[in-house]
Design a protein around this motif. Sequence first.
Motif, short mmCIF file in Angstrom:
data_model
loop_
_atom_site.label_atom_id
_atom_site.label_comp_id
_atom_site.label_asym_id
_atom_site.label_seq_id
_atom_site.Cartn_x
_atom_site.Cartn_y
_atom_site.Cartn_z
N LYS A 99 0.80 -1.48 0.02
CA LYS A 99 0.43 -0.24 -0.11
C LYS A 99 0.65 1.71 0.17
O LYS A 99 0.66 2.52 -0.21
N GLU A 100 2.09 1.38 0.63
CA GLU A 100 3.30 2.29 0.21
C GLU A 100 4.13 1.80 -0.19
O GLU A 100 4.54 0.49 -0.35
N ILE A 101 4.65 2.89 -0.73
CA ILE A 101 6.05 1.88 -2.07
C ILE A 101 7.31 2.06 -0.97
O ILE A 101 7.55 3.36 -0.18
N PRO A 102 8.63 1.67 -1.08
CA PRO A 102 9.67 1.59 -0.29
C PRO A 102 10.42 2.91 -1.00
O PRO A 102 10.37 3.43 -1.44
N GLU A 103 11.01 2.55 0.04
CA GLU A 103 11.62 4.33 0.34
C GLU A 103 12.80 4.37 -0.24
O GLU A 103 12.91 5.62 -0.99
N ARG A 104 13.40 3.47 -0.95
CA ARG A 104 14.13 3.66 -2.65
C ARG A 104 13.26 4.29 -3.61
O ARG A 104 14.13 4.40 -4.73
N TYR A 105 11.78 4.14 -4.02
CA TYR A 105 11.36 4.67 -4.55
C TYR A 105 10.55 6.51 -4.39
O TYR A 105 10.12 6.92 -5.75
N VAL A 106 11.09 7.22 -3.40
CA VAL A 106 10.47 8.33 -2.76
C VAL A 106 11.19 9.30 -3.17
O VAL A 106 12.65 8.82 -3.42
N LYS A 107 11.41 10.33 -4.13
CA LYS A 107 11.61 11.34 -4.63
C LYS A 107 11.94 12.34 -3.45
O LYS A 107 11.03 12.22 -3.45
N LYS A 108 12.91 12.87 -3.84
CA LYS A 108 12.78 14.21 -3.04
C LYS A 108 11.96 15.46 -2.93
O LYS A 108 11.29 14.80 -4.58
N PRO A 109 11.51 15.28 -2.01
CA PRO A 109 10.28 16.43 -2.64
C PRO A 109 10.22 17.77 -3.74
O PRO A 109 9.36 17.66 -4.08
N CYS A 110 11.48 18.14 -3.65
CA CYS A 110 11.40 19.06 -5.10
C CYS A 110 11.38 18.67 -5.82
O CYS A 110 10.75 18.96 -7.33
N ASP A 111 11.55 17.11 -6.23
CA ASP A 111 12.13 16.30 -7.87
C ASP A 111 10.76 15.92 -7.70
O ASP A 111 10.28 14.91 -8.78
N ARG A 112 9.72 15.95 -7.14
CA ARG A 112 8.42 14.69 -7.06
C ARG A 112 6.77 15.33 -8.03
O ARG A 112 7.35 16.89 -7.83
N PRO A 113 6.62 15.02 -8.71
CA PRO A 113 5.51 15.04 -9.38
C PRO A 113 4.61 16.54 -9.01
O PRO A 113 4.33 16.07 -7.74
N SER A 114 4.63 17.46 -9.55
CA SER A 114 4.13 18.73 -8.98
C SER A 114 2.40 18.81 -9.63
O SER A 114 2.30 19.21 -10.48
N LEU A 115 0.93 19.09 -9.18
CA LEU A 115 -0.46 18.58 -9.27
C LEU A 115 -0.89 20.16 -9.80
O LEU A 115 -0.51 20.67 -10.60
N ILE A 116 -0.29 20.94 -9.09
CA ILE A 116 0.01 22.41 -9.70
C ILE A 116 0.22 23.03 -10.94
O ILE A 116 0.23 23.46 -12.13
N THR A 117 2.06 22.47 -10.92
CA THR A 117 2.62 22.75 -12.46
C THR A 117 2.02 21.85 -13.45
O THR A 117 1.60 22.45 -15.15
N GLU A 118 1.23 20.75 -13.75
CA GLU A 118 0.72 19.69 -14.63
C GLU A 118 -0.66 20.84 -14.57
O GLU A 118 -1.13 21.18 -15.57
N SER A 119 -1.75 20.88 -13.29
CA SER A 119 -2.55 22.13 -13.96
C SER A 119 -2.23 23.55 -14.98
O SER A 119 -3.17 23.55 -15.86
N ALA A 120 -1.19 23.91 -14.73
CA ALA A 120 -1.28 24.97 -14.79
C ALA A 120 -0.61 25.31 -16.44
O ALA A 120 -0.66 26.29 -17.37
N THR A 121 -0.25 24.26 -17.17
CA THR A 121 0.66 23.37 -18.66
C THR A 121 -0.27 22.91 -18.91
O THR A 121 -0.79 22.32 -19.46
N SER A 122 -1.85 22.20 -18.21
CA SER A 122 -2.88 21.43 -18.96
C SER A 122 -3.38 22.05 -19.53
O SER A 122 -3.58 21.18 -21.44
N GLU A 123 -3.33 23.30 -20.95
CA GLU A 123 -3.29 23.50 -22.06
C GLU A 123 -2.46 23.45 -22.86
O GLU A 123 -2.70 23.38 -24.14
#
Length: 360
Positions: free
Chosen positions: A23-47
């Motif tokens: 239910k949770e991914i192992p720590e080895r797959y967790v990216k640094k906060p600055c490298d994680r996908p950003s929903l805000i950025t995706e929304s801002a460029t959705s068009e």
Amino acid sequence: MSCLESWPEPVVRVQHLLDSGIKEIPERYVKKPCDRPSLITESATSEMNIPVIDLQDLFSDDDLLRQTTVSLVDSACREWGFFQVVNHGVHHQLMAAIREAWREFFHLPLEEKQKYANSPSTYEGYGSRLGVEKGVPLDWSDYFFLHYLPISLRDEKKWPKLPVSCRELVGKYSKEVVELGGKLMKIFSTNLGLKENYLQEAFGGNENIGACLRVNYYPKCPQPGLTLGISPHSDPGGITLLFPDENVSGLQVHHKNNWVTVKPLPNAFIVNLGDQLQVVSNANYRSVEHRVVVNAEKERVSLAYFYNPRGDIPIKPAEELITEDNPPLYPCMTFNEYRLYIRTRGPRGKAQVESLKSPH
């Protein structure tokens, strides 16, 4: 190459992790906060989306229509480094068949897939990581990598025997996609002001280019906001022709400081420029950083065809593009020497090609 003979630690298949019910991914797959996908950025460029180019007019008797298409390719290369092509000449039925064959392969029992387990010496076969540095963060994906050209590297016995249609489909698909790559290389050469066959010859010629297929499998992920399917990188080779999973978006392109999510069109290829084209063009054309996000509800299968220089041919900026005001930006080296970087360290943005630039 001794550092690439084996993986530094046991390889875990991401699909096997998911099938275990985590239910949770192992720590080895967790990216640094600055490298994680950003929903805000995706929304801002959705068009936004990368350019879409219809290639059918390349075969028109009308010079104006042909030149218009060639110019659109040039604009896409210079503005984005990425574009989608439709009416490209690869049979749609073949595209659908090979994607489903690979989907079937990844759903085979683990012991069957393990027969093709790869090593970092060639990367050929069934894999789950890039780079041999111990303890580095990992990406949420499995893959299968194989060689098609040069013929000296092609070994169909290393291609999956199951499903039974896979080897035949890979051969037919490879032939058509490599032909498309050759057509695009001629357009790139002309647009750069070079002879039509310049890039093809610089890469080794029709029979000596390095053509290889990487099939990416992105299993569903219980925490997609914490990880990536592939970390940010530019492709080390010449050009990439990607047949994406049109039912699930995942590819993101770094454009003007935003991550733009590509919306795949049915039966289209996504084309992007690699580092070797940036080198030969002396940065008139540039490779572009991109990454892949994953999905909690759906798996994805994509086929990336890499059209590369032959590994042992020296690659350098084209002399025709060198002037007193535009000196060569990159040293001469072979592709084998160049890609050792990513095979050792894994994806690192555009750090490799940018580190090669000369002081001027």
